[in-house]
Design a protein around this motif. Structure first.
Motif, PDB file in Angstrom:
ATOM      1  N   LYS A  45       0.834  -1.206   0.000  1.00 31.69           N
ATOM      2  CA  LYS A  45       0.000   0.000   0.000  1.00 31.69           C
ATOM      3  C   LYS A  45       0.867   1.254   0.000  1.00 31.69           C
ATOM      4  N   LYS A  46       1.944   1.241   0.779  1.00 29.56           N
ATOM      5  CA  LYS A  46       2.878   2.374   0.791  1.00 29.56           C
ATOM      6  C   LYS A  46       3.510   2.542  -0.585  1.00 29.56           C
ATOM      7  N   PHE A  47       3.895   1.429  -1.208  1.00 33.55           N
ATOM      8  CA  PHE A  47       4.471   1.462  -2.551  1.00 33.55           C
ATOM      9  C   PHE A  47       3.491   2.098  -3.538  1.00 33.55           C
ATOM     10  N   ILE A  48       2.233   1.665  -3.501  1.00 28.94           N
ATOM     11  CA  ILE A  48       1.211   2.206  -4.405  1.00 28.94           C
ATOM     12  C   ILE A  48       1.008   3.697  -4.142  1.00 28.94           C
ATOM     13  N   SER A  49       1.064   4.113  -2.883  1.00 29.03           N
ATOM     14  CA  SER A  49       0.874   5.533  -2.562  1.00 29.03           C
ATOM     15  C   SER A  49       2.021   6.395  -3.092  1.00 29.03           C
ATOM     16  N   GLU A  50       3.184   5.791  -3.323  1.00 29.52           N
ATOM     17  CA  GLU A  50       4.331   6.519  -3.873  1.00 29.52           C
ATOM     18  C   GLU A  50       4.202   6.745  -5.378  1.00 29.52           C
ATOM     19  N   ILE A  51       3.304   6.026  -6.013  1.00 29.71           N
ATOM     20  CA  ILE A  51       3.113   6.145  -7.456  1.00 29.71           C
ATOM     21  C   ILE A  51       2.117   7.272  -7.682  1.00 29.71           C
ATOM     22  N   ASP A  52       2.642   8.434  -8.049  1.00 30.96           N
ATOM     23  CA  ASP A  52       1.761   9.573  -8.254  1.00 30.96           C
ATOM     24  C   ASP A  52       2.149  10.334  -9.512  1.00 30.96           C
ATOM     25  N   GLU A  53       1.370  11.352  -9.802  1.00 31.03           N
ATOM     26  CA  GLU A  53       1.615  12.210 -10.961  1.00 31.03           C
ATOM     27  C   GLU A  53       1.769  11.410 -12.250  1.00 31.03           C
ATOM     28  N   ILE A  54       0.897  10.456 -12.449  1.00 32.70           N
ATOM     29  CA  ILE A  54       0.981   9.669 -13.672  1.00 32.70           C
ATOM     30  C   ILE A  54      -0.308   9.766 -14.463  1.00 32.70           C
ATOM     31  N   GLU A  55      -0.182   9.626 -15.749  1.00 39.70           N
ATOM     32  CA  GLU A  55      -1.328   9.731 -16.637  1.00 39.70           C
ATOM     33  C   GLU A  55      -1.749   8.376 -17.194  1.00 39.70           C
TER      34      GLU A  55
END
Length: 186
Positions: A45-55
């Motif tokens: 879940k922490k890993f997924i939360s680090e994935i941001d600003e993507i289109e």
């Protein structure tokens, strides 16, 4: 005409909304991509939360199952890539790119009148290849060979191989040239 402008505005607004919406990857998708099946839910879940600003949906990878994971999003203009180290069930973002000091060291092996530089974007970021038996991690990054006299002129096809134990200090070991021969860095 007014009806046409209203419909056009709605369509254009929908297009802009679609462009600004972020792609998300689910916990189930991440679990399916990784070989190691014992990651804790909190770490993922922490890993997924680090994935941001993507289109668009990111590409996730796992070069050292159970220990090193990462993601990237290859865009037309630029790319984002992040790599993480899992130690004691904690996710830590790590640096994988060589320092300028390391670049100076490998520039000793550049032909006269030329120097190495990093590619722009994700190719300049080091990629973890594997963990060696001695506990060190093997990484590589792509380089370009620049011409000192003509800055816009460069050659592609160079790779630097390097090692680390802590993702803070790196030791360049070899350079692969365009002819696919390795040169040892001392």
């Amino acid at each position: 005409m007014r009806k046409f402008l209203t419909i056009s505005s709605i369509i254009f607004g929908g297009f802009l909304f679609a462009q600004n919406s972020e792609a998300k990857i689910t916990l189930k998708q991440v679990r399916n991509e990784f070989k190691y099946k014992k990651y804790s839910t909190e770490v993922l879940k922490k890993f997924i939360s680090e994935i941001d600003e993507i289109e668009q949906e990111p590409y996730v990878w796992e070069p050292v199952p159970g220990e090193i994971i990462g993601w990237n999003n290859d865009r037309a203009i630029f790319s984002i890539q992040e790599t993480f180290w899992i130690k004691n069930n904690k996710l830590t973002k790590i640096e994988t790119q060589l320092s300028e000091k390391n670049l100076e060291k490998i520039n000793k092996y550049a032909p006269r009148g030329k120097y190495f530089d990093f590619f722009e974007g994700y190719r300049s970021i080091g990629n973890v290849v594997k963990k060696l038996k001695n506990g060190q991690f093997l990484l590589f990054a792509e380089l370009k060979l620049m011409d000192e006299k003509n800055i816009g002129n460069f050659e592609e096809g160079y790779t630097v191989e390097y090692l680390t134990k802590d993702f803070k200090t790196f030791t360049p070991t070899k350079i692969l040239n365009m002819n696919k021969t390795w040169k040892i860095v001392k």
